[in-house]
Design an enzyme around this catalytic site. Structure first.
Site, short mmCIF file in Angstrom:
data_model
loop_
_atom_site.label_atom_id
_atom_site.label_comp_id
_atom_site.label_asym_id
_atom_site.label_seq_id
_atom_site.Cartn_x
_atom_site.Cartn_y
_atom_site.Cartn_z
N LYS A 13 -0.93 8.67 5.43
CA LYS A 13 -1.56 7.57 5.58
C LYS A 13 -2.62 7.60 4.42
CE LYS A 13 -2.97 8.64 9.84
NZ LYS A 13 -1.79 9.86 9.79
N ARG A 88 -6.21 4.44 17.63
CA ARG A 88 -5.02 5.81 17.93
C ARG A 88 -5.08 5.48 19.59
NH1 ARG A 88 -5.52 10.42 14.42
NH2 ARG A 88 -6.66 9.81 12.50
N ARG A 127 -2.00 21.28 2.72
CA ARG A 127 -3.24 20.34 2.36
C ARG A 127 -4.27 20.93 1.75
NH1 ARG A 127 -4.71 15.84 5.69
NH2 ARG A 127 -4.94 17.40 7.63
N ARG A 160 -8.71 21.91 5.63
CA ARG A 160 -9.59 21.31 6.39
C ARG A 160 -8.86 22.58 8.36
NH1 ARG A 160 -7.27 15.83 8.04
NH2 ARG A 160 -7.17 15.79 9.91
N ARG A 171 -2.23 18.56 17.43
CA ARG A 171 -2.89 17.54 17.14
C ARG A 171 -1.61 16.31 16.96
NH1 ARG A 171 -4.43 19.00 11.70
NH2 ARG A 171 -4.58 16.62 11.30
P1 AP5 Z 1 -2.44 13.06 4.52
O1 AP5 Z 1 -1.97 11.59 3.01
O2 AP5 Z 1 -3.88 13.23 4.02
O3 AP5 Z 1 -2.09 12.79 5.84
P2 AP5 Z 1 -2.56 11.74 7.05
O4 AP5 Z 1 -1.94 11.13 7.61
O5 AP5 Z 1 -3.71 11.41 6.39
O6 AP5 Z 1 -2.76 13.08 8.09
P3 AP5 Z 1 -4.53 13.48 8.75
O7 AP5 Z 1 -3.62 14.41 9.11
O8 AP5 Z 1 -5.57 12.86 7.31
O9 AP5 Z 1 -4.19 12.97 10.33
P4 AP5 Z 1 -4.88 12.71 11.16
O10 AP5 Z 1 -4.56 11.82 11.96
O11 AP5 Z 1 -4.46 13.98 11.97
O12 AP5 Z 1 -6.19 13.26 10.97
P5 AP5 Z 1 -7.35 12.55 10.47
O13 AP5 Z 1 -8.28 12.71 9.50
O14 AP5 Z 1 -7.13 11.18 10.72
O15 AP5 Z 1 -1.29 14.02 3.81
C1 AP5 Z 1 -1.14 15.10 4.02
C2 AP5 Z 1 -0.48 16.39 3.90
O16 AP5 Z 1 0.35 15.93 2.65
C3 AP5 Z 1 -1.03 15.73 2.02
O17 AP5 Z 1 -1.67 17.72 1.42
C4 AP5 Z 1 -0.46 15.18 0.66
O18 AP5 Z 1 -1.04 15.61 -0.44
C5 AP5 Z 1 0.79 15.89 1.65
N1 AP5 Z 1 2.03 14.04 0.99
C6 AP5 Z 1 1.41 12.40 1.92
N2 AP5 Z 1 2.01 12.13 1.40
C7 AP5 Z 1 3.63 13.18 0.84
C8 AP5 Z 1 4.46 12.09 0.50
N3 AP5 Z 1 5.00 11.50 0.77
N4 AP5 Z 1 5.32 13.13 -0.17
C9 AP5 Z 1 4.66 14.16 -0.08
N5 AP5 Z 1 3.66 15.07 0.02
C10 AP5 Z 1 3.10 14.26 0.40
O19 AP5 Z 1 -8.36 12.80 12.41
C11 AP5 Z 1 -8.74 13.99 12.23
C12 AP5 Z 1 -9.21 14.22 13.51
O20 AP5 Z 1 -10.76 13.21 13.57
C13 AP5 Z 1 -8.55 13.79 15.41
O21 AP5 Z 1 -7.77 14.69 15.34
C14 AP5 Z 1 -9.51 13.17 15.93
O22 AP5 Z 1 -9.92 14.68 16.42
C15 AP5 Z 1 -10.70 12.96 14.56
N6 AP5 Z 1 -10.24 11.52 15.28
C16 AP5 Z 1 -10.09 10.81 13.84
N7 AP5 Z 1 -9.56 9.35 14.60
C17 AP5 Z 1 -9.84 9.03 15.29
C18 AP5 Z 1 -9.61 8.15 16.58
N8 AP5 Z 1 -9.37 6.97 15.82
N9 AP5 Z 1 -9.82 8.64 17.69
C19 AP5 Z 1 -10.21 9.61 18.37
N10 AP5 Z 1 -10.87 10.83 17.04
C20 AP5 Z 1 -10.53 10.23 15.72
#
Ligand code: AP5
Length: 216
Positions: A13, A88, A127, A160, A171
């Site tokens: 994402k 979410r 990552r 991270r 997660r």
């Molecule tokens: P990446 O693009 O970083 O993946 P992502 O889907 O953004 O994953 P996240 O881990 O950031 O999502 P998340 O939802 O768990 O975390 P968030 O920060 O939102 O890609 C991942 C890896 O793959 C990278 O290394 C990239 O290079 C590689 N890659 C990507 N696409 C690729 C492809 N097509 N081919 C090959 N490689 C690829 O949330 C973190 C924490 O914050 C949560 O756990 C929670 O505690 C809190 N939080 C966030 N939002 C909320 C909410 N709405 N409500 C409550 N708590 C929240």
């Protein structure tokens, strides 16, 4: 254009939102990035969110809703935005609907990044991110030009805290319990577009760009 990027952790994402926003003059509002900035700055929100995020659980709906509404309200000069990682939970999705109605905005579409568990675990394990500009890398899939160093600003890349194997498993469990039901919520509203997300970054990006053309 107002979009939601939905999908499990590691589905891509953030990576694809960064690529799309660069050209389309859209703001990238990533809930996780905004929370991590609050943690880094030691704000009251960050202090409350830190331990929850490190455990892989969700921060409270009320805190996240207010944070995201403030972020949307403060946008200026963009053609729209991508909400990445928000909403979410069903409660967040319903609150967002009310917020949009009050702001006289409407949601253009919800993009569901459909990625398999094996792929997301591999992606999260490799990552790396730039602590300064936020650019996302992967040690093998999307490596920087120089190992461990950001291409944009030369900063040392970091891992991270929530990308440890046990936290990744938690997660994913939280995703299945709390976030996956949003797929049907938005499908029923005819807003959902599934994007197969297991492929490499350029093939996923091509599918997204075609979808963007259709939606614009
Ligand atoms: P990446 O693009 O970083 O993946 P992502 O889907 O953004 O994953 P996240 O881990 O950031 O999502 P998340 O939802 O768990 O975390 P968030 O920060 O939102 O890609 C991942 C890896 O793959 C990278 O290394 C990239 O290079 C590689 N890659 C990507 N696409 C690729 C492809 N097509 N081919 C090959 N490689 C690829 O949330 C973190 C924490 O914050 C949560 O756990 C929670 O505690 C809190 N939080 C966030 N939002 C909320 C909410 N709405 N409500 C409550 N708590 C929240």
């Amino acid at each position: 254009m107002e979009l939601i990027f939905l999908g499990p952790p590691g589905a891509g994402k953030g990576t694809h939102a960064q690529m799309l926003c660069k050209d389309a003059q859209l703001a990238h509002l990533a809930a996780g990035d905004i929370l991590r900035k609050n943690v880094k700055d030691g704000t009251p929100l960050g202090i409350r969110a830190k331990a929850v995020m490190e455990s892989g659980a969700l921060v409270s709906d009320e805190l996240v809703n207010n944070m995201m509404f403030d972020a949307i309200r403060s946008l200026n000069g963009y053609k729209g935005f991508i909400l990445d990682g928000y909403p979410r939970t069903l409660f967040q999705a319903e609150a967002l609907e009310k917020f949009f109605a009050a702001q006289k905005k409407s949601l253009t579409a919800v993009i569901n990044f459909d990625a398999s568990e094996a792929v997301v675990v591999d992606r999260l394990s490799g990552r790396r991110g730039c602590p300064k500009c936020g650019k996302i890398y992967h040690v093998t899939n999307m490596p920087p030009k120089k190992e461990g160093v950001c291409d944009v600003d030369g900063e040392t890349l970091t891992i991270r805290k929530d990308d440890q194997p046990e936290t990744i498993r938690h997660r994913l469990k939280v995703y299945h319990e709390s976030t996956k039901p949003l797929i049907e919520f938005y499908r029923k509203k005819k807003l959902l577009h599934d994007v197969p997300a297991d492929g490499d970054a350029s093939s996923v990006q091509k599918v997204l760009e075609k979808l963007f053309e259709k939606l614009s």
